[in-house]
Design an enzyme around this catalytic site. Structure first.
Site, PDB file in Angstrom:
ATOM      1  N   SER A 105      -0.061  -2.195  -2.459  1.00  0.00           N
ATOM      2  CA  SER A 105       0.279  -3.238  -1.498  1.00  0.00           C
ATOM      3  C   SER A 105       1.770  -3.570  -1.571  1.00  0.00           C
ATOM      4  CB  SER A 105      -0.599  -4.464  -1.747  1.00  0.00           C
ATOM      5  OG  SER A 105      -0.518  -5.377  -0.689  1.00  0.00           O
ATOM      6  N   GLU A 109      -8.444  -1.460   6.736  1.00  0.00           N
ATOM      7  CA  GLU A 109      -7.431  -2.438   6.338  1.00  0.00           C
ATOM      8  C   GLU A 109      -6.378  -2.562   7.430  1.00  0.00           C
ATOM      9  OE1 GLU A 109      -4.537  -1.485   3.285  1.00  0.00           O
ATOM     10  OE2 GLU A 109      -5.431   0.499   3.033  1.00  0.00           O
ATOM     11  N   HIS A 167      -8.417  -2.733   1.768  1.00  0.00           N
ATOM     12  CA  HIS A 167      -7.125  -2.843   1.111  1.00  0.00           C
ATOM     13  C   HIS A 167      -7.267  -2.746  -0.410  1.00  0.00           C
ATOM     14  CE1 HIS A 167      -2.905  -3.851   0.936  1.00  0.00           C
ATOM     15  NE2 HIS A 167      -3.135  -4.906   0.170  1.00  0.00           N
TER      16      HIS A 167
END
Length: 305
Positions: A151, A246, A276
Site C-alpha cells: 500500500s 480493490e 487490498h
C-alpha cells in the site's frame, strides 16, 4: 477462481469494517485509532515458526531485524509498511514482513518511519532513504538489498528509489510492491469501478489520507507523492501484486504501464477476487500463502541472477 475461504474472509472483513464505523472509530483521536489497530494485530498476527526479532534504533527511528533460521546473512529486504502514511507499525505488519523474508530466505529490516499528520511528506521518504543509506554503511551491497512494501509502503519504496536515482546513488536490486498506493489523485478507473466490492477502502477515506500525507503545500501529483507521475527511467526491476476487488487496482496497473514505458522490467499479477493487501491474512488464506510463496520465489531468483 477465488477460494471458498476467501469469500468468507472478504465478507468478514466487510462486516468488521461496518462495525468499526458504527462504533465511531474514524472519529476517535489518531493515537487511539493507532493503538486499537495494534491491539487487534497482537491478537490476530503471529510470526511464522522459527522467526526471531531483534530491536534496534536507526537514525532515531525504531526498527527491527526479522530473520528465520534459513535466512542468509548478506541479503536484506528493506520492508516499508502500509497504512496510508498515517497508521500501522511493526506490530501490525511484522507477521507479513517475516513471512516474505522466510519465503525468500533472507533477513528483513523493518523501520517504523514517521507518520502523518504529525510528519507529512517528505518525512517518510527521507526516513526510507536514510535507513537504506544506513544499510550501505553497515557493509551491505546495493545488489543485496530489495525494497518491499504494501500500500503506502509500496509507493514509498518507489519514491525512495527515485530520490536515490536523482542523487546518483546506487539503487537496490529490485522493488516489490503489494497493492501499491502510487496515485494519490485517485484518478484510476478502479476507484469507481471497485468502490462497491472493496471490503476495506473507500474513495473518501483514501482522499482524506492523501491530503493528510501531502500536507497543505504539496500537490497530490507531486512525483514523490504519486510516483505514477514521475519519470521512472533507470529504476530497478518492479514486482507488483494487486487484486481486482480493490480500488487501488488502477494504481498497480498504471505503475506497471509507466515503468514499462520508461524501460523498467516489470512483473505484474492482478489476482482475481482479492482485496487490498490480502497477503497480510497469512497462512489462514490460500491466496495469501500462494502470493507470499511467489514473492519469495521472485526474490530468490533476483538475488541469485
Amino acid at each position: 477462481m477465488p477460494s471458498i475461504r476467501s469469500c468468507f474472509f472478504e465478507k468478514g472483513i466487510k462486516l468488521s469494517v461496518k462495525r468499526a464505523l458504527k462504533k465511531g472509530l474514524s472519529n476517535r483521536a489518531m493515537d487511539e485509532q493507532r493503538q486499537m489497530l495494534d491491539t487487534v494485530a497482537r491478537k490476530l498476527g503471529k510470526l511464522p515458526k522459527n522467526c526471531k526479532v531483534e530491536k534496534l534504533q536507526i537514525e532515531g527511528l525504531y526498527a527491527e531485524w526479522i530473520s528465520s533460521e534459513n535466512a542468509v546473512e548478506d541479503k536484506v529486504i528493506l520492508y516499508l509498511h502500509g497504512g496510508g502514511y498515517a497508521f500501522c507499525s511493526a506490530t501490525t505488519h511484522r507477521p507479513l514482513a517475516a513471512s516474505i523474508g522466510k519465503a525468500a530466505g533472507v533477513k528483513v529490516l523493518f523501520p517504523e518511519y514517521r507518520l502523518a499528520p504529525e510528519h507529512p511528506f517528505p518525512a517518510a521518504v527521507d526516513d526510507a532513504v536514510n535507513v537504506y543509506q544506513w544499510l550501505l554503511r553497515q557493509g551491505y551491497q546495493p545488489s543485496n538489498i530489495i525494497f518491499a512494501g504494501d500500500s503506502a509502503g509500496g509507493g514509498l519504496s518507489v519514491a525512495a528509489a527515485l530520490v536515490l536515482r536523482d542523487q546518483n546513488e546506487p539503487l537496490p536490486r529490485a522493488l516489490v510492491c503489494l497493492s501499491p498506493w502510487v496515485d494519490l489523485t485517485s484518478s484510476g478507473e478502479s476507484y469507481r469501478k471497485n468502490n462497491d466490492v472493496d471490503p476495506y477502502l473507500t474513495l473518501p477515506g483514501v482522499k482524506d489520507a492523501a491530503r493528510m500525507y501531502a500536507g497543505k503545500e504539496n500537490p497530490l501529483d507531486h512525483p514523490l507523492i504519486s510516483p505514477v507521475f514521475a519519470d521512472l527511467t533507470g529504476l530497478p526491476p518492479l514486482y507488483i501484486q494487486a487484486g481486482n476487488h480493490e480500488i487501488l487496482q488502477s494504481d498497480a496497473e498504471l505503475l506497471a504501464h509507466q515503468a514499462r514505458k520508461a524501460g523498467v522490467k516489470v512483473s505484474l499479477k492482478v489476482w482475481d477476487g482479492m482485496w487490498h493487501v490480502w497477503q497480510i491474512s497469512g497462512p489462514r488464506l490460500p491466496e495469501a500463502k500462494k502470493a507470499i510463496r511467489e514473492m519469495g520465489d521472485y526474490i530468490k531468483k533476483v538475488f541469485n541472477s
